[in-house]
Design an enzyme around this catalytic site. Structure first.
Site, PDB file in Angstrom:
ATOM      1  N   ARG A  46      -5.449 -14.961 -23.291  1.00  0.00           N
ATOM      2  CA  ARG A  46      -4.793 -15.303 -22.039  1.00  0.00           C
ATOM      3  C   ARG A  46      -4.449 -14.077 -21.209  1.00  0.00           C
ATOM      4  O   ARG A  46      -4.596 -14.075 -19.981  1.00  0.00           O
ATOM      5  CB  ARG A  46      -3.541 -16.145 -22.311  1.00  0.00           C
TER       6      ARG A  46
ATOM      7  N   LYS B 293       1.045  -6.276   0.626  1.00  0.00           N
ATOM      8  CA  LYS B 293       1.446  -7.602   0.156  1.00  0.00           C
ATOM      9  C   LYS B 293       0.735  -7.918  -1.162  1.00  0.00           C
ATOM     10  O   LYS B 293      -0.102  -8.816  -1.259  1.00  0.00           O
ATOM     11  CB  LYS B 293       1.149  -8.654   1.221  1.00  0.00           C
TER      12      LYS B 293
ATOM     13  N   LYS C 170       6.701   0.513  12.834  1.00  0.00           N
ATOM     14  CA  LYS C 170       6.654  -0.864  13.308  1.00  0.00           C
ATOM     15  C   LYS C 170       7.817  -1.114  14.264  1.00  0.00           C
ATOM     16  O   LYS C 170       8.592  -0.204  14.570  1.00  0.00           O
ATOM     17  CB  LYS C 170       6.657  -1.819  12.118  1.00  0.00           C
TER      18      LYS C 170
ATOM     19  N   GLU D 132       2.366   0.327  15.204  1.00  0.00           N
ATOM     20  CA  GLU D 132       2.062  -1.060  15.551  1.00  0.00           C
ATOM     21  C   GLU D 132       2.250  -1.272  17.047  1.00  0.00           C
ATOM     22  O   GLU D 132       3.240  -0.814  17.630  1.00  0.00           O
ATOM     23  CB  GLU D 132       2.995  -1.987  14.777  1.00  0.00           C
TER      24      GLU D 132
ATOM     25  N   ASP E  18      -1.464  -5.859  16.944  1.00  0.00           N
ATOM     26  CA  ASP E  18      -0.895  -7.021  16.271  1.00  0.00           C
ATOM     27  C   ASP E  18      -0.965  -8.290  17.100  1.00  0.00           C
ATOM     28  O   ASP E  18      -0.504  -8.335  18.245  1.00  0.00           O
ATOM     29  CB  ASP E  18       0.566  -6.721  15.912  1.00  0.00           C
TER      30      ASP E  18
END
Length: 285
Positions: free
Chosen positions: A94, A135, A167, A196, A217
């Site tokens: 597994r 992410k 950002k 950004e 963006d």
């Protein structure tokens, strides 16, 4: 760490396998793809088996790989033959499948984007490439990003330490794009600076402030095309700026976005939403 989840970090045991199978019993199992895809993470098979054999003092398992990471496979295809103590094969099953299936799912997702982007060759001969993001699954970033490369994708920054990414919240805190860029240049002059931008005006401002790389963006294709043209017009005086489309991207839209002239598309779904590639271990009777 994954083995400790299965075996327990204190006792380290498999009560089912150890009760029903003698350590002396040997066998062969096949690692099989249950669906079409691109494989990655196959080194986890050998490493998991090696660690299991060390934990339980078992003879080594011989691993014969029939494919390599990055290779396209078909449903039913045998990827490797594993021969050794059956205890080791079942204890490791597994954990090694979880890791390899996860990585192969990411590689398969990246390959789908790469296949589309490879069909769009711009007038200058260039192609857009797909990028990953941060992410990723906690603790598995290196594996996730490696899997993206196996699928033909490209890695963006590895973390918060290697590239500056300014950002909207950074701009608010610093007061302006120019102030944020200047602060990074002063404190960490060796790192690349990405900014950004939501509009063409913000993109131009970022370039004039000294950004090396822009994240465009949530722009539609027309806005992307106009922004690319505006930035390219500034490059004669300040050098090349890399451009990435991000936000609201899909495979259906990938070709049209690539045609706008951006260098990259960043897709968080490569690592945060890719389904696993179903792999299985079949013990021969």
């Amino acid at each position: 760490m994954a083995l400790d989840e299965d075996l327990g970090s204190v006792n380290r045991r498999d009560v089912t396998t150890q009760a029903t199978i003698s350590p002396s019993v040997r066998g062969t199992a096949d690692l099989v793809a249950r669906e079409d895809g691109t494989v990655a993470g196959l080194s986890a098979v050998r490493e998991t088996l090696t660690q299991v054999c060390e934990i339980f003092d078992l003879a080594p398992v011989q691993v014969e790989h029939l494919v390599v990471d990055g290779e396209r496979v078909r449903a039913g295809q045998v990827l490797a033959h594993l021969t050794g103590p059956v205890q080791a094969l079942l204890v490791a099953e597994r954990t090694m499948l979880n890791i390899a299936s996860r990585a192969s799912g990411v590689a398969t997702a990246a390959r789908a984007w790469t296949d589309v982007l490879d069909t769009v060759v711009r007038p200058d001969g260039s192609r857009a490439r797909v990028l990953d993001t941060r992410k990723t699954t906690p603790g598995l970033r290196a594996l996730d990003k490696y899997a993206v490369r196996c699928g033909g994708g490209t890695n963006k920054r590895m973390g918060l330490y290697d590239v500056a990414m300014i950002k909207d919240n950074h701009v608010v805190a610093a007061g302006s794009v120019a102030a944020a860029v200047a602060s990074v240049r002063e404190r960490f002059p060796e790192v690349a600076v990405q900014v950004e931008a939501d509009t063409q005006a913000q993109a131009v401002e970022a370039v004039e402030a000294g950004a090396d790389f822009l994240l465009l963006d949530n722009m539609d294709d027309d806005a992307l095309r106009a922004t690319v043209e505006a930035v390219r017009a500034l490059e004669a005086s300040r050098g090349r700026v890399e451009l990435e489309a991000t936000g609201n991207l899909s495979l259906e839209r990938a070709a049209s976005v690539a045609a706008t002239g951006v260098d990259y598309m960043s897709v968080g779904a490569l690592t945060h939403s890719a389904p696993i590639l179903d792999l299985a271990l079949d013990l021969r009777a």
